[in-house]
Design an enzyme around this catalytic site. Structure first.
Site, PDB file in Angstrom:
ATOM      1  NE  ARG A  66      -1.850  -1.729   3.540  1.00 31.55           N
ATOM      2  CZ  ARG A  66      -2.256  -2.092   4.750  1.00 31.55           C
ATOM      3  NH1 ARG A  66      -3.524  -1.950   5.082  1.00 31.55           N
ATOM      4  NH2 ARG A  66      -1.404  -2.578   5.638  1.00 31.55           N
ATOM      5  N   GLY A  67       2.002   1.193   0.695  1.00 31.47           N
ATOM      6  CA  GLY A  67       2.870   2.374   0.752  1.00 31.47           C
ATOM      7  C   GLY A  67       3.360   2.787  -0.620  1.00 31.47           C
ATOM      8  CB  ALA A 262     -22.523 -31.859   0.385  1.00 30.96           C
ATOM      9  CG  ASN A 346     -14.990 -41.713  -6.740  1.00 31.59           C
ATOM     10  OD1 ASN A 346     -14.477 -42.650  -7.313  1.00 31.59           O
ATOM     11  ND2 ASN A 346     -14.459 -40.490  -6.759  1.00 31.59           N
ATOM     12  CB  THR A 348     -22.360 -37.779  -5.844  1.00 33.40           C
ATOM     13  OG1 THR A 348     -21.453 -37.191  -4.907  1.00 33.40           O
ATOM     14  CG2 THR A 348     -23.558 -36.859  -6.000  1.00 33.40           C
ATOM     15  CG  HIS A 750      -8.819 -29.917  -4.435  1.00 30.84           C
ATOM     16  ND1 HIS A 750      -8.231 -30.515  -5.521  1.00 30.84           N
ATOM     17  CD2 HIS A 750      -9.963 -30.600  -4.221  1.00 30.84           C
ATOM     18  CE1 HIS A 750      -8.987 -31.515  -5.935  1.00 30.84           C
ATOM     19  NE2 HIS A 750     -10.047 -31.589  -5.164  1.00 30.84           N
ATOM     20  N   GLY A 773      11.243 -33.242 -19.614  1.00 30.65           N
ATOM     21  CA  GLY A 773      11.104 -34.447 -20.436  1.00 30.65           C
ATOM     22  C   GLY A 773       9.820 -35.219 -20.210  1.00 30.65           C
TER      23      GLY A 773
END
Length: 1091
Positions: A66-67, A262, A346, A348, A750, A773
């Site tokens: 801010r300065g 949930a 998985n 639900t 996440h 690679g």
């Protein structure tokens, strides 16, 4: 999300309240908050120092530097502060790429000091411990502090002392200031730990001869620790990043999230945007945002959000209607698109969540049409076909363009369709139905020959030889193979659905025995739980504690913990005490980071592999799966997870791991092993841990890594490739590339998906992996193509030889899912038409409970709904309530009250005493309502005159029910009857039967004054008038209610109140056992017996 930024005011308030240091901390609680609505007169009354001291003013909105930006007013008086604010408050300001309005300011006393009295201190969390940074020069011109500062790492679970601070951090500090600084930094570190900070920076901290001054402060706390720190934190407000407004809809979804098991997240990026998303899954939500931004939609992307963790239909409805409300407020010239996406779930129930979305779409039908909204849907998982069907039907019946796709379509393909970059197929190919595995009719549902399964699975070994041995004093080496075809596990928590899924997986993998040896559930005693093993029922023991479970099952080496976020730490620490446990999967999301780091340290010391927290787990095809990983059996079969392939993967996201199962099965010979390490910032095991395991596992020929923004773990993979430690082909993609395109910081689904520096961005990591690679696609859209190309090369050079497939064994479908899919029907044991408790809200005869209260229906209205399935008129509801009031009690002498009192005094409970009283109700006591109603109705309906009715009853030798009273008479009327009569005459449309009964009363009282129409008789005949004349019933319906005994229910319900009153009265008076007095009993014995 765990680490959340707090305002400077909140951070300083915590510091001033709770820091414990010998240093004199000055200006404690000297700060004032200012907004455009501030009452300056009141502010100066609350903070009189504003009138007497020089001041500093600055915005408190998470703005860095801010300065340098000219956003700090220094050495001003109060009028100077007002003048300074006039040019800035409520004005739009640019800070980097972000533009925002300055709304909140902080005023503090100005601290005169010299430059050499400014210092810099910062503490932040890492996986190994907490890093303390200190620099002897602080302030605006501090520069690159990472390069300049001295560092001190405090390992997890260790303390900081003043000697360490002085020796390692304060070498460039004048001697006279070392004591104050050392004490302050140690106190600051304790505060940081106790209040679960994850980041705490003070720049500058000023040390003068008067003491220590905190000038500028920035901090983050671990929001998941709220249940630990609530008493100290209070209600913390987490401000949005500068440049993004805080919307009430975001707060509403955050509140829903807090009340739900949930996960529900919403961040509004551009409320005027034309591209809106409603994505299931924390990882998938990031992938969709990436794809939209890569396709040129960054400026039109309206929101980021996700719903996951099996939300209910109602929760999904609430989430969906919030999105639809936002997107239909302002039209866009090109129309709008809604992307309802997701990976393969998985656990639900997709159909249940889609029903909630469909309800919301129907509620917003007209606004959606007016805004020309097109909807694109792609989803997989349990019962997804039914969900897609329901969604497609809505499109056909409403005219809204809804394009529906399943697992046969690449997850992000709908983004290209929505933005016009790829054609929309008219009839997308359809995968096998969820139910198909029941019949084993799919021609491609095959499993490899037994020889291949055997060659890819480990031979049975003892615990000692299959895992690295633990030596005293040194951290134990972790095993390369954590799961085999003989792995046995304990499941912590009563997760019967997950356990049954594991057993079904074991069965189709042709395991000899179930992988679940036992369950632990502390809230019940030891018992056995029934499950299915193929067609056969088996029993799995459930223990109250881990000690008993491990003692009885010494072959177990894996723990799958479904413990809640509050108990996961303690239960995991307990499990680590048992040396047979080598792998622990922690499913819970929201464990505080500090506790997770302690678990990691303990696990590393003991050589235990932790998968999670915040994970669905992992899977080793043909061998073992954790909990709900891989979803239902249809997905297990379609993704060929019942047998091993040649490709091993590691991901953060559980939902995206299932998507990888799908992609890998379609482009290669399948998955060898897959692990979702979890979405937290510090997963128990890392990408590199598993990549090195795969490198050292003979059956794995290529490795797939799905990384993401946040952290630097992927750079270790780069290093491993460069150094030759990783020689197998690695295909890698880091999600979260869109983050660098946003003008303000976005915290993704996440907890660990947030870049704190440039090297943590997905773009930087993807470039580094490519340079090292690894095979890196241009986008997630191309991930499957790159995997296929690498696999095809391995097949071409003979590294991989695809094996022949044979069908797996069939597993019967559970009854609940068969019913859900409409495959079976079963006659119900009960039928009900008055109440439905299955949904989000209780329903009485079709009326939601919220409406019952909203309409102020009262007890009479509820009784009308539940007894008569009608919404009765207001006067009828009032009459019912009056009946209950007048029948509530008639003193202790009547038989029902007497019985209740005797029973209460015998020490019986409330229910027994009440029942004793109720059992006396019948024709002689209280049960005359129905009989009176029937007798008077029959006489009236047959055209019999009142005199004829009285004479007939006398001739037949029958009593007229409802006529007569032991105490009351025509000269001493029953006021209860009089009150009801006045009300009925005033409010009922007609009272034909009541008038008839009153005429009968004139005849009976002329013979004997106490043969009056009593309260039972009055209520009986008045109720018949009500049923016949209120307009809600046919004549047949009205007569049926009388016939089936509804009216006696009024007396039973009303008098229950009195009986309960008598019971409580006797208990309150502490009355002893009742014995009837001898002098009130007439002993009449046979004469010969008495002689």
């Amino acid at each position: 999300m765990s680490a959340k930024a707090i305002s400077e005011q909140t951070g300083k308030e915590f510091l001033y309240k709770y820091i414990c240091t010998a240093s004199a901390v000055q200006n404690r609680f000297k700060y004032a908050t200012v907004t455009a609505d501030t009452d300056w007169g009141r502010l100066t009354q609350e903070h009189p120092w504003l009138l007497t001291e020089k001041l500093v003013v600055k915005p408190d909105q998470l703005i860095k530097r801010r300065g340098k930006l000219g956003l700090v007013g220094i050495n001003l008086d109060l009028q100077g502060v007002k003048d300074w604010l006039k040019d800035r408050i409520m004005k739009e300001t640019a800070v980097g790429k972000a533009k925002g309005v300055l709304k909140y300011f902080l005023i503090e006393p100005f601290v005169p000091h010299k430059q050499e009295e400014e210092f810099y201190v910062c503490i932040y969390a890492t996986r190994e411990g907490d890093e303390v940074l200190f620099h002897h020069e602080g302030g605006v011109e501090v520069g690159d502090v990472d390069a300049k500062a001295l560092r001190l790492m405090v390992p997890v679970d260790e303390k900081l002392n003043e000697e360490q601070v002085t020796e390692q951090l304060l070498t460039n500090v004048p001697d006279e200031k070392k004591g104050a600084l050392a004490s302050f930094i140690v106190g600051l570190f304790s505060l940081y730990e106790d209040l679960y900070f994850t980041y705490l920076e003070i720049n500058p901290i000023v040390v003068t001869q008067d003491g220590v001054y905190i000038l500028d402060m920035a901090a983050k706390i671990d929001a998941t620790a709220d249940y630990i720190c609530k008493a100290k934190w209070g209600d913390v407000e987490f401000p949005p990043p500068f440049g993004r407004e805080a919307y009430p809809e975001e707060a509403y979804i955050a509140d829903l999230d807090a009340k739900s098991g949930a996960s529900l997240k919403l961040t509004i990026l551009n409320p005027k945007g034309r591209i809106w998303t409603m994505v299931a899954g924390g990882g998938a939500s990031v992938v969709y945002s990436d794809t939209i931004c890569d396709s040129g939609g960054v400026d039109e992307l309206a929101n980021y959000g996700e719903y996951s963790g099996a939300p209910s239909e109602q929760q999904t409805y609430d989430y969906a209607k919030t999105i639809l409300s936002l997107m239909t407020r302002e039209k866009h010239p090109q129309g709008k698109v809604l992307i309802i996406g997701g990976s393969i779930a998985n656990f639900t129930n997709v159909a249940a969540t889609f029903k909630g979305i469909v309800r919301a779409i129907k509620d917003y039908l007209e606004p959606l049409k007016e805004n020309e909204v097109s909807i694109f849907v792609r989803r997989g998982g349990p019962n997804y076909q039914e969900g897609l069907r329901v969604m497609g039907e809505v499109g056909k019946t409403t005219g809204i363009p809804i394009h529906v796709f399943g697992t046969e379509t690449h997850m992000t393909a709908i983004v290209g369709m929505a933005l016009g970059h790829r054609p929309i197929p008219h009839q997308p190919p359809s995968d096998a139905h969820t139910a198909n595995f029941l019949l084993n009719a799919s021609s491609n549902a095959k499993t490899p020959a037994a020889t291949r399964t055997a060659s890819f699975s480990e031979t049975r070994t003892t615990n000692d030889s299959s895992h690295a041995k633990k030596s005293k004093g040194l951290p134990a080496a972790k095993a390369t193979t954590i799961f085999s075809k003989h792995t046995k596990t304990i499941v912590w928590g009563m997760q019967t659905r997950a356990v049954q899924g594991m057993l079904d997986f074991d069965y189709v993998c042709s395991r000899d025995e179930p992988s679940v040896a036992a369950m632990v559930y502390p809230f019940t005693g030891d018992h056995k739980q029934k499950f299915y093993w193929g067609h056969k029922e088996i029993l799995i023991p459930v223990y109250k504690n881990m000690a008993d479970a491990t003692k009885k099952h010494p072959q177990v080496d894996v723990l799958i913990s479904f413990a809640s976020l509050r108990s996961a730490f303690d239960s995991t620490v307990e499990a680590m005490q048992f040396t047979q446990i080598h792998t622990i999967a922690i499913i819970a999301e929201g464990i505080p980071e500090a506790l997770t780091r302690k678990m990691i340290k303990m696990a590393d010391k003991k050589g235990i592999t932790i998968i999670g927290p915040a994970t669905v787990g992992g899977i080793k095809p043909g061998c073992f799966k954790i909990g709900n990983t891989g979803g239902m059996l249809d997905n297990i079969l379609s993704s060929k997870l019942y047998r091993p392939g040649s490709v091993a993967y590691v991901s953060r996201s559980g939902g995206m791991s299932n998507e990888l199962n799908n992609i890998i099965s379609r482009t290669t010979d399948g998955v060898y092993e897959g692990v979702a390490i979890g979405g937290d910032r510090y997963p128990g095991s890392t990408f590199m841990d598993h990549v090195l395991r795969y490198q050292d596992t003979p059956g794995v020929e290529m490795i797939v890594v799905l990384g993401e923004i946040g952290g630097t773990e992927e750079y270790k993979i780069c290093q491993g490739i460069k150094e030759g430690r990783i020689s197998k082909p690695v295909v890698c993609w880091c999600i979260g590339t869109c983050a660098t395109m946003f003008s303000s910081e976005v915290q993704f689904g996440h907890a660990g998906a947030c870049a704190n520096q440039a090297s943590e961005t997905a773009v930087s990591k993807n470039q580094a992996l490519s340079d090292a690679g690894a095979y890196v696609p241009k986008s997630f859209d191309e991930l499957g193509d790159v995997i296929k190309a690498v696999y095809d090369d391995l097949v071409a050079n003979g590294t991989i030889v695809p094996a022949e497939e044979v069908p797996p064994p069939t597993v019967p479908m559970d009854y609940s899912w068969a019913r859900e899919l409409g495959l079976i029907r079963k006659p119900a044991s009960f039928m009900t038409s008055i109440c439905d408790e299955r949904g989000q809200e209780l329903i009485y005869a079709g009326m939601p409970i919220t409406e019952v209260f909203k309409e102020e229906m009262g007890i009479g209205g509820v009784l009308g709904l539940l007894w008569f399935q009608r919404r009765l008129p207001r006067y009828a509801c009032q009459f019912i309530e009056m009946c209950l009031m007048v029948t509530a009690d008639h003193g202790p002498a009547v038989s029902g009250a007497h019985n209740t009192i005797v029973c209460a005094r015998a020490g019986k409970d409330l229910i027994s005493s009440l029942t004793s009283g109720l059992l006396t109700i019948g024709d002689r006591f209280g049960g005359a309502l129905d009989a009176a109603a029937k007798q008077f109705s029959k006489a009236f309906d047959s055209g019999m005159l009142p005199m004829e009715f009285v004479n007939k009853m006398k001739k037949d030798g029958k009593l007229i029910m409802g006529i007569g009273h032991r105490v009351k008479s025509i000269n001493n009327p029953d006021m209860r009857v009089q009150i009801l009569k006045d009300y009925v005459k005033q409010h009922f449309p007609a009272t034909q039967l009541l008038d008839y009964a009153l005429d009968v009363e004139k005849i009976t009282t002329s013979k004997k004054p106490n043969l009056i129409l009593n309260v039972d008789g009055f209520i009986g005949v008045a109720f018949v008038d009500l049923l016949r004349t209120c307009g809600g019933f046919t004549r047949d319906e009205a007569d049926e209610f009388v016939e089936i005994g509804a009216l006696n229910g009024i007396f039973v319900l009303g008098r229950s109140m009195g009986f309960i009153g008598h019971y409580l009265d006797q208990k309150r008076l502490k009355q002893g056992l009742y014995r009837h007095p001898w002098d009130d009993i007439s002993y009449v014995l046979p004469e010969h017996m008495s002689m």
